[in-house]
Design a protein around this motif. Structure first.
Motif, PDB file in Angstrom:
ATOM      1  N   ALA A   1      -4.396   0.818  -3.207  1.00  0.00           N
ATOM      2  CA  ALA A   1      -4.441   2.445  -3.720  1.00  0.00           C
ATOM      3  C   ALA A   1      -4.364   3.362  -2.066  1.00  0.00           C
ATOM      4  CB  ALA A   1      -5.617   3.221  -4.433  1.00  0.00           C
ATOM      5  N   TYR A   2      -4.606   3.145  -1.283  1.00  0.00           N
ATOM      6  CA  TYR A   2      -4.971   3.730  -0.054  1.00  0.00           C
ATOM      7  C   TYR A   2      -4.231   2.947   1.019  1.00  0.00           C
ATOM      8  CZ  TYR A   2      -8.383   6.193  -2.972  1.00  0.00           C
ATOM      9  OH  TYR A   2      -8.186   7.051  -4.124  1.00  0.00           O
ATOM     10  N   LYS A   3      -4.221   3.532   2.038  1.00  0.00           N
ATOM     11  CA  LYS A   3      -3.758   2.610   3.057  1.00  0.00           C
ATOM     12  C   LYS A   3      -4.227   1.825   3.624  1.00  0.00           C
ATOM     13  CE  LYS A   3      -1.717   3.490   7.850  1.00  0.00           C
ATOM     14  NZ  LYS A   3      -1.168   4.154   8.552  1.00  0.00           N
ATOM     15  N   ILE A   4      -3.926   0.106   3.834  1.00  0.00           N
ATOM     16  CA  ILE A   4      -4.658  -0.693   4.327  1.00  0.00           C
ATOM     17  C   ILE A   4      -5.482  -0.068   6.017  1.00  0.00           C
ATOM     18  CG2 ILE A   4      -5.106  -3.170   5.483  1.00  0.00           C
ATOM     19  CD1 ILE A   4      -2.974  -3.743   2.803  1.00  0.00           C
ATOM     20  N   LYS A   5      -6.242  -0.285   6.548  1.00  0.00           N
ATOM     21  CA  LYS A   5      -6.320   0.179   8.138  1.00  0.00           C
ATOM     22  C   LYS A   5      -7.082  -1.139   8.620  1.00  0.00           C
ATOM     23  CE  LYS A   5      -7.198   3.992   8.620  1.00  0.00           C
ATOM     24  NZ  LYS A   5      -6.263   4.319   9.121  1.00  0.00           N
TER      25      LYS A   5
ATOM     26  N   ASP B   1       0.617  -1.060  -0.384  1.00  0.00           N
ATOM     27  CA  ASP B   1      -0.317   0.137  -0.194  1.00  0.00           C
ATOM     28  C   ASP B   1       0.555   1.241  -0.055  1.00  0.00           C
ATOM     29  OD1 ASP B   1       0.573   0.793   2.494  1.00  0.00           O
ATOM     30  OD2 ASP B   1      -1.200  -0.130   3.552  1.00  0.00           O
ATOM     31  N   PRO B   2       0.089   2.317  -0.074  1.00  0.00           N
ATOM     32  CA  PRO B   2       1.303   3.940   0.098  1.00  0.00           C
ATOM     33  C   PRO B   2       2.093   3.506   1.079  1.00  0.00           C
ATOM     34  CG  PRO B   2      -0.400   4.501  -0.296  1.00  0.00           C
ATOM     35  CD  PRO B   2      -0.448   3.175  -0.402  1.00  0.00           C
ATOM     36  N   VAL B   3       2.141   3.224   2.072  1.00  0.00           N
ATOM     37  CA  VAL B   3       3.459   2.733   2.882  1.00  0.00           C
ATOM     38  C   VAL B   3       3.772   1.786   3.522  1.00  0.00           C
ATOM     39  CG1 VAL B   3       2.323   5.122   4.026  1.00  0.00           C
ATOM     40  CG2 VAL B   3       1.471   3.013   4.654  1.00  0.00           C
ATOM     41  N   ARG B   4       3.309   0.357   3.539  1.00  0.00           N
ATOM     42  CA  ARG B   4       3.686  -0.344   3.814  1.00  0.00           C
ATOM     43  C   ARG B   4       4.902  -1.168   2.488  1.00  0.00           C
ATOM     44  NH1 ARG B   4      -0.953   0.248   5.932  1.00  0.00           N
ATOM     45  NH2 ARG B   4      -1.028   0.531   7.806  1.00  0.00           N
ATOM     46  N   PHE B   5       6.226  -2.491   3.376  1.00  0.00           N
ATOM     47  CA  PHE B   5       6.839  -2.764   1.480  1.00  0.00           C
ATOM     48  C   PHE B   5       7.525  -3.904   2.345  1.00  0.00           C
ATOM     49  CE2 PHE B   5      10.615  -1.479   3.235  1.00  0.00           C
ATOM     50  CZ  PHE B   5      10.958  -0.244   3.492  1.00  0.00           C
ATOM     51  N   LEU B   6       7.330  -5.010   1.151  1.00  0.00           N
ATOM     52  CA  LEU B   6       8.021  -5.816   1.749  1.00  0.00           C
ATOM     53  C   LEU B   6       9.715  -5.286   1.201  1.00  0.00           C
ATOM     54  CD1 LEU B   6       6.112  -8.853  -0.046  1.00  0.00           C
ATOM     55  CD2 LEU B   6       6.407  -7.904   2.570  1.00  0.00           C
ATOM     56  N   GLY B   7      10.974  -5.776   1.969  1.00  0.00           N
ATOM     57  CA  GLY B   7      11.986  -5.281   1.628  1.00  0.00           C
ATOM     58  C   GLY B   7      13.076  -5.966   2.314  1.00  0.00           C
TER      59      GLY B   7
ATOM     60  N   GLU C   1      -9.069  -1.662  10.948  1.00  0.00           N
ATOM     61  CA  GLU C   1      -9.965  -1.812  11.243  1.00  0.00           C
ATOM     62  C   GLU C   1     -10.430  -2.621   9.879  1.00  0.00           C
ATOM     63  OE1 GLU C   1      -9.328   1.464  11.034  1.00  0.00           O
ATOM     64  OE2 GLU C   1      -9.215   1.853  13.742  1.00  0.00           O
ATOM     65  N   SER C   2      -9.701  -3.192   8.767  1.00  0.00           N
ATOM     66  CA  SER C   2     -10.311  -3.721   7.489  1.00  0.00           C
ATOM     67  C   SER C   2     -10.254  -5.376   8.192  1.00  0.00           C
ATOM     68  CB  SER C   2      -9.222  -3.826   6.435  1.00  0.00           C
ATOM     69  OG  SER C   2      -8.109  -3.525   6.413  1.00  0.00           O
ATOM     70  N   ALA C   3     -10.502  -6.100   8.011  1.00  0.00           N
ATOM     71  CA  ALA C   3     -10.757  -7.710   8.235  1.00  0.00           C
ATOM     72  C   ALA C   3      -9.008  -7.959   7.776  1.00  0.00           C
ATOM     73  CB  ALA C   3     -11.095  -8.617   7.477  1.00  0.00           C
ATOM     74  N   ALA C   4      -8.569  -8.470   8.773  1.00  0.00           N
ATOM     75  CA  ALA C   4      -6.552  -8.658   8.278  1.00  0.00           C
ATOM     76  C   ALA C   4      -6.231  -9.630   7.755  1.00  0.00           C
ATOM     77  CB  ALA C   4      -5.825  -9.690   9.970  1.00  0.00           C
ATOM     78  N   PRO C   5      -5.857  -9.461   7.077  1.00  0.00           N
ATOM     79  CA  PRO C   5      -5.990 -10.044   5.980  1.00  0.00           C
ATOM     80  C   PRO C   5      -4.713 -11.390   5.598  1.00  0.00           C
ATOM     81  CG  PRO C   5      -3.806  -8.538   5.027  1.00  0.00           C
ATOM     82  CD  PRO C   5      -5.037  -8.222   6.649  1.00  0.00           C
ATOM     83  N   GLY C   6      -5.554 -12.991   5.812  1.00  0.00           N
ATOM     84  CA  GLY C   6      -4.642 -13.576   6.115  1.00  0.00           C
ATOM     85  C   GLY C   6      -3.208 -14.253   6.178  1.00  0.00           C
ATOM     86  N   SER C   7      -3.283 -13.639   3.999  1.00  0.00           N
ATOM     87  CA  SER C   7      -1.852 -13.965   3.027  1.00  0.00           C
ATOM     88  C   SER C   7      -1.689 -12.804   2.295  1.00  0.00           C
ATOM     89  CB  SER C   7      -2.234 -15.654   2.703  1.00  0.00           C
ATOM     90  OG  SER C   7      -3.453 -15.042   2.171  1.00  0.00           O
TER      91      SER C   7
END
Ligand code: CTP
Ligand code: CA
Length: 231
Positions: free
Chosen positions: A111-115, A27-33, A117-123
């Motif tokens: 496109a937007y920051k994952i919140k 998302d715009p602020v998190r990455f895999l690095g 409050e949204s359901a945790a993505p299992g993967s």
């Protein structure tokens, strides 16, 4: 010998070095690095400048001062690194792929920051990135020298050198610089040790030394290869 006591044995050569580690945004602020600092790649670039080469650095998220005398092209993702490398490589006599390039990227970046409050993505679904070094091998210009890096930990399938030899068989670059990484080794540190493999079965051990001296030893081997090749 030049002022610094170093022979300008790469004068007239264009050396492309990739350094650092790519970031693959979720998302715009998190990455895999990854933990690559760019120090070893920058040391190779610095050494190539000292030896008279014209040097281009494709720098993925490197938080170090730029290498004086080199052209630096900053990139973030593997896709950007790939595009810049393919622009520069056709004019490069030597390509040193020191960057840690992500093998995978999130398949559906948001496109937007994952919140929270949204359901945790299992993967996080991932898709494969192209292998830039394999592409360079497939499109290699005559007499171009290709240098790969392999940071290995070893594992159940074999030790560091077993993994590295298998990698060289898959990607037969002119030189594969192997270093063992893990706790206190390789990444983020000032010193490094390595074994350099070549496709003819050659193995050159380079003892624990500074990243700058290791860079010069690698370029010694590169110069040896360019000298073998009649221009
Ligand atoms: N490399 C690349 N493009 C990728 C992945 C790696 O150009 N998508 C390059 C690296 O810059 C390095 C070499 O390939 O010079 C080896 O990278 P490494 O991650 O050690 O090997 P892989 O072939 O990706 O295999 P694995 O990660 O499974 O060990
Ligand atoms: Ca990899």
């Amino acid at each position: 010998r030049g002022a610094a006591g170093v022979r300008p044995d790469l004068a007239g050569r264009h050396v492309l070095v990739t350094a650092g580690g790519t970031r693959e945004y979720l998302d715009p602020v998190r990455f895999l690095g990854n933990a690559s600092s760019g120090r070893q790649g920058y040391a190779v670039a610095r050494a190539a400048v000292v030896r008279g080469a014209s040097v281009t650095v494709v720098a993925a998220n490197v938080a170090l001062p730029e290498v004086a005398g080199a052209r630096t092209i900053p990139v973030t993702s593997a896709a950007q690194l790939r595009d810049r490398v393919h622009e520069v490589a056709p004019s490069a006599d030597v390509v040193v792929m020191a960057a840690a390039v992500a093998d995978f990227r999130p398949g559906a970046p948001q496109a937007y920051k994952i919140k929270k409050e949204s359901a945790a993505p299992g993967s996080i679904p991932l898709v494969a990135n192209p292998d830039v070094l394999a592409e360079l091998l497939a499109n290699r210009r005559p007499r171009q020298v290709l240098v790969g890096f392999a940071a290995e930990t070893g594992g159940p399938g074999g030790g560091v050198l077993d993994h590295a030899r298998a990698k060289l068989a898959r990607k037969p670059v002119d030189l594969l610089v192997v270093n063992e990484v893990g706790a206190g080794l390789g990444f983020e540190v000032e010193h490094n040790a390595a074994v350099v493999l070549d496709p003819r079965g050659g193995e050159t051990a380079i003892e624990h030394t500074s990243k700058d001296l290791l860079a010069h030893r690698i370029l010694d081997l590169v110069v040896g290869l360019t000298a073998d090749r009649t221009d």
